[in-house]
Enzyme design. Structure first.
Site, PDB file in Angstrom:
ATOM      1  CG  ASP A  58      -1.929   1.230   1.258  1.00 55.78           C
ATOM      2  OD1 ASP A  58      -2.538   1.335   0.404  1.00 55.78           O
ATOM      3  OD2 ASP A  58      -1.863   1.909   2.142  1.00 55.78           O
TER       4      ASP A  58
ATOM      5  CD  GLU B 277      -2.632   2.945  -3.189  1.00 54.69           C
ATOM      6  OE1 GLU B 277      -3.491   3.691  -3.248  1.00 54.69           O
ATOM      7  OE2 GLU B 277      -1.934   2.796  -2.111  1.00 54.69           O
TER       8      GLU B 277
END
Length: 703
Positions: free
Chosen positions: A251, A279
């Site tokens: 993330d 991401e």
């Protein structure tokens, strides 16, 4: 009696044989190859919203919403629910070969003042415990074994950027960002005695530097240059690797230094290598060279937001056309070194659902067909196959209430997931545009002699296609989607010319030939970074069953295993740098090279390099260059930077976090580069520094 037994045995064996033949093609998926997802289809699950298989582990009180009336709260989904949907065939019949699940670690229990909870898994409390509302370790182990026995890999989400919401001035805010190590408190945000967190306020997203070293919203931001935090997070991901996970989605990679993340990837690849992607959010139409640099140099792939945003613009919002899509395909093939390893999608948990109502179902079907036949690793967001609708968070995270296997989207995914397994052009192939206008895109994927030709017409009228050429051999080709999107049959002549045909309104057709290569062709190498002695896997076709050799430039590597489609080797003991890989068969046939595998100079650690009193004129930046590949090997064109000078230190002090070989005597200098490429070197002797064997460090000198 014996005749009757023989008859019954014959019937039973015939039935078993029929069952084996009836198994879906995706059962052939190789769950042991954890570094290659090129032929896989990932299914992203927000664990709390998928299926409640065990109501007994649901939370109670204010953080739980019965019937999921409040989408900000826990709704009951768990690992048992996922297990059930594997066992009943919903996920296997869909053709899924990889599951991306919410971060499995223990999250905060407190209710946010705004009524939010940690149902999504992104507010970590203890990385070495499970989220009890998803299940315990026995449940997790059963999820892993069930998935693996059904040909499915499991990817875990991972948040090494932050813990949970916290405020500097209020220790009672949520859980004060507290982080634990298997139950033992490491620290919290307002009483940060070990300096585990940054205390620089929240980011305004004004620069790359600002987004790294300040808090993302109100989330307590880790100081990854702190040795305690560095080692804790690396220990934690190795803990889950030992639990058997097959992949990692990281993330918020844009909000952590590339240097630390490269050292993290080195740790993972030296322990148990798995496919890892991050991401890095990009908005509609946004192109960021730093995004491409990260994907090429950090050791991990990325979620391909350029692909996702463009396909949404073309088929959902109708603000772009197929010229724009083709330009994206063409440009990203140049910008990403391993474009087939970037993870593609049409929607996810951070954007509105692709489907907006029954009238848009056709566009969803078409987008899925393009997704599954394009380059990259396709990801299906849970419920897209059921046309789930919803705006932005939390409306895009509704619980999945129907598991209908007859929807058109479900059937399209199933058929194309199977084709990805059997035709290497979809997993490994290059892309060639064959016919293009604003409404029509016909593109060809090619790997050796395997070819997939896809045609899309997004207009509301039938279109006559003439002067189409293809690499498909002469013959008649039926639509692989069996007219689920009104596809048609085409006739290809000996010279590759396709007879004119009508491409129906809002249709997609897929035609293909699978002809595996008998000469060696490398399709994918994973990972594309590692130190001497690390294991990497070379996938492709035509390697033969008898062992040959794998070369790093001209240096042979130690073979661990060899098959016609997969080879595992050890990285040879060569100097740090970039090497082209090739496979040489036992018959001495050499493959084309696979470009620029990065051999690291050793185990990696993250070091913050800084320099004081380095004044510059506008347009000039500071870089560092040194005696190892990780510092550019004294090549000013490969120097590391531009360095930062705003948050952790302020101009004229500059700093940058860099992954360098551990326990290494380094020599380096700082250089100034202006916008025209002119270089001024730091005067005097080379600066020297010995990097730590583990952990992190900071080294500051004067200009």
């Amino acid at each position: 009696m014996n005749d009757l037994n023989d008859f019954l045995k014959t019937i039973l064996l015939s039935f078993i044989f029929f069952l084996l033949l009836s198994l879906p093609t995706v059962a052939e998926a190789d769950v042991t190859n954890k570094v290659n997802y090129s032929k896989d289809v990932i299914y992203q699950i927000v664990t709390d919203r998928f299926s409640d298989g065990n109501p007994g582990n649901n939370p109670s009180g204010a953080i739980f919403s019965q019937n999921c009336i409040d989408l900000h709260k826990y709704c009951g989904g768990d690992w048992q629910g996922i297990i059930d949907k594997i066992n009943d065939g919903y996920l296997t019949d869909l053709g899924i070969t990889a599951l991306w699940i919410s971060q499995p670690v223990e999250n905060v229990y407190a209710l946010h003042p705004s009524g939010y909870t940690s149902y999504h898994g992104y507010w970590a409390r203890d990385y070495k415990k499970t989220n009890p509302y998803y299940g315990n370790f026995d449940d997790f182990d059963r999820l892993m074994s069930t998935a693996h026995s059904n040909g499915i890999k499991v990817i875990m989400d991972f948040t090494p950027n932050h813990s949970s919401p916290a405020l500097e001035t209020n220790p009672n805010y949520v859980e004060n960002g507290a982080i634990y190590d298997n139950g033992a408190l490491l620290g919290n945000y307002s009483n940060d005695q070990q300096n585990l967190f940054h205390h620089n306020g929240g980011t305004d997203f004004s620069s790359y530097e600002d987004s790294i070293y300040r808090n993302l919203y109100d989330l307590a931001d880790y100081d990854l240059n702190n040795t305690v935090m560095d080692q804790y997070l690396k220990e934690s991901i190795k803990f889950w690797l030992d639990k058997g996970i097959d992949g990692i989605r990281v993330d918020a990679v844009k909000h952590m230094s590339e240097g630390w993340q490269t050292s993290l990837m080195s740790e993972i690849y030296s322990h148990k290598p798995v496919f890892t992607f991050g991401e890095w959010f990009l908005g509609s139409g946004e192109v960021d060279p730093q995004n491409h640099h990260f994907a090429n140099e950090s050791g991990m792939s990325l979620l391909d937001f350029q692909f996702g945003q463009t396909i949404r613009n073309v088929l959902k919002d109708r603000t772009s056309n197929w010229y724009d899509f083709n330009e994206m395909i063409t440009s990203t093939e140049k910008e990403y070194n391993e474009v087939i390893d970037q993870v593609t999608f049409i929607d996810n948990h951070d954007m509105s659902r692709f489907s907006v109502g029954s009238s848009s179902n056709r566009q969803t079907d078409m987008a899925l067909a393009v997704l599954l036949t394009s380059r990259g690793v396709p990801t299906i967001y849970y419920g897209t196959e059921q046309y789930v609708t919803g705006g932005n968070d939390p409306e895009n995270r509704k619980p999945l209430k129907t598991f209908d296997r007859s929807t058109n989207s479900y059937q399209i995914i199933s058929k194309l997931a199977s084709l990805r397994q059997t035709n290497s052009a979809l997993g490994y192939g290059t892309t060639t545009e064959r016919w293009l206008n604003e409404d029509i895109y016909i593109y060809e994927r090619t790997f050796g002699n395997s070819i997939v030709l896809t045609a899309v017409n997004s207009s509301n009228s039938n279109q006559t296609i003439t002067n189409l050429n293809t690499s498909l051999p002469q013959g008649n080709y039926t639509d692989e989607l069996q007219q689920r999107l009104d596809g048609n049959t085409i006739t290809v002549n000996a010279n590759g010319a396709v007879n004119s045909f009508q491409l129906r309104a809002n249709s997609v057709a897929v035609w293909q030939v699978s002809n595996p290569s008998t000469s060696p062709l490398i399709g994918q190498v994973g990972p594309m970074m590692g130190k001497a002695g690390n294991t990497i896997t070379v996938s492709g076709e035509g390697f033969g069953d008898e062992r040959g050799s794998v070369l790093f430039d001209s240096t042979s590597s130690e073979i661990i295993s060899w098959s016609n489609t997969k080879i595992s080797v050890k990285v040879p003991n060569v100097a740090g740098g970039y090497y082209d890989l090739s496979v040489v068969t036992a018959a001495n046939i050499k493959s084309p090279t696979y470009k620029e595998f990065e051999v690291l100079s050793g185990n990696q650690v993250s070091v913050r390099f800084g320099v004081n009193n380095a004044t510059t004129s506008p347009g000039t930046n500071l870089y560092i260059v040194g005696n190892v590949n990780e510092l550019g090997n004294w090549d000013a064109d490969k120097a590391i930077g531009p360095m930062f000078n705003q948050v952790m230190y302020q101009y004229p002090t500059w700093y940058y976090d860099i992954s360098v070989p551990a326990g290494k005597n380094l020599e380096y200098k700082y250089i100034k580069k202006d916008q025209n490429g002119n270089v001024v070197w730091q005067s005097g002797n080379n600066r020297t520094y010995t990097s730590p064997t583990t952990g992190t460090d900071t080294v500051m000198i004067n200009w």
